[in-house]
Design a protein around this motif. Structure first.
Motif: not given
Lengths: 143, 147
Positions: A22-33, A36-44
């Motif tokens: 699993v990559t950070k980029l994948q989490l950003i892509r999944y957020a957009g797709a 679900d923009f909960n920053p828990l998934h995109t902001d360390d």
């Protein structure tokens, strides 16, 4: 090939999918797709403030991976039920393996109903999600 | 704590299914099954068009705004939510161009004492039909709010 009801036995391991890390980029892509923009998934920073070591994956991304494993085995149209419980957070770098095992078989309305357990673990054998699914498979006499 | 007076409340929503949203979702998941991206491949497998993958309904819950509408109405703090369980029952396929007509319902709100503080469990049950008035799927969402 579509699995046939009679060819499947209780106890069979029917799903075994290993995913790339699993990559950070994948989490950003999944957020957009997913939206679900909960920053828990995109902001360390938010991940750390929530008691994790940084960002964690969306539960629904993990369920999407589990569903991928299921529909690699059976046609999407054969899937009747899918349910998961989120057991532990997944972090970037985790290598997810999904397995599924047949636990029940029965015939209902000329369809073979197969129930399987489903589990996703990481490289440390930590269970990320556990669940089950139900598939309606064709019987030999109708093929 | 989530507002228990809202148990039974229904939040309607509609969502137009776009091919691009299906593609974005399966590419983020890393699911390369061609039935989600290629109409020809999908037809070869017996579908009339590209189909949406099994977890697609959640995209409509998030992007339609109904999730945040319900969460805010219940007085739940988005940043304190953890997803506990998710379940689906499937009846009909979802195709690009379909309109999903959804109803998100608050089924149950339960307080539990946790090891590191109290927790609220909030159960939603969502029903989806399409523009042909066919039942598409049912979805269960169980959230935990850490207090």
């Amino acid at each position: 090939m579509q699995p046939i009801f009679e060819d499947i036995k209780e106890g069979d391991i029917v799903i075994n999918l290993m995913k790339p890390p699993v990559t950070k980029l994948q989490l950003i892509r999944y957020a957009g797709a997913s939206g679900d923009f909960n920053p828990l998934h995109t902001d360390d920073e938010v991940g750390r403030a929530s008691g994790f070591n940084g960002v964690v994956a969306h539960g629904m991304l993990m369920m999407g991976i589990a569903a991928q494993a299921v529909t690699n085995w059976i046609p999407k149209s054969s899937l009747k039920k899918l349910k998961v419980r989120f057991k532990a957070p997944t972090r970037p770098g985790d290598i997810i393996k999904v397995t599924g095992k047949v636990v029940d078989k029965k015939i209902e309305r000329n369809k073979g109903i197969v129930t399987c357990t489903l589990e996703a673990i990481d490289q440390r054998q930590d269970v990320k999600i556990s669940g089950s699914f139900e598939a309606a498979l064709p019987l030999k006499k109708y093929i | 704590m989530a507002d228990k007076n809202k148990i039974g409340k229904k939040y309607p929503f509609t969502w137009m299914v776009e091919r691009g949203k299906i593609r974005e979702l399966v590419e983020a998941i890393g699911d390369d099954n061609p039935i989600y991206k290629n109409a020809e491949a999908a037809r070869e497998k017996g579908y009339k068009n590209i189909v949406a993958p099994p977890t697609f309904a959640f995209v409509s819950v998030m992007w339609s705004g109904v999730f945040l509408r319900a969460i805010n109405d219940l007085g739940i703090e988005f940043a304190r939510i953890m997803h506990a369980e998710q379940g689906y029952e499937y009846y009909n396929e979802i195709f690009p161009g379909d309109t999903l007509i959804g109803v998100m319902e608050v089924k149950e709100i339960i307080e539990k004492k946790g090891k590191s503080g109290d927790l609220d469990f909030i159960q939603f049950e969502n029903t989806y039909t399409n523009q042909h008035d066919e039942l598409v799927l049912r979805e269960e969402i169980l959230l935990v709010e850490r207090k």
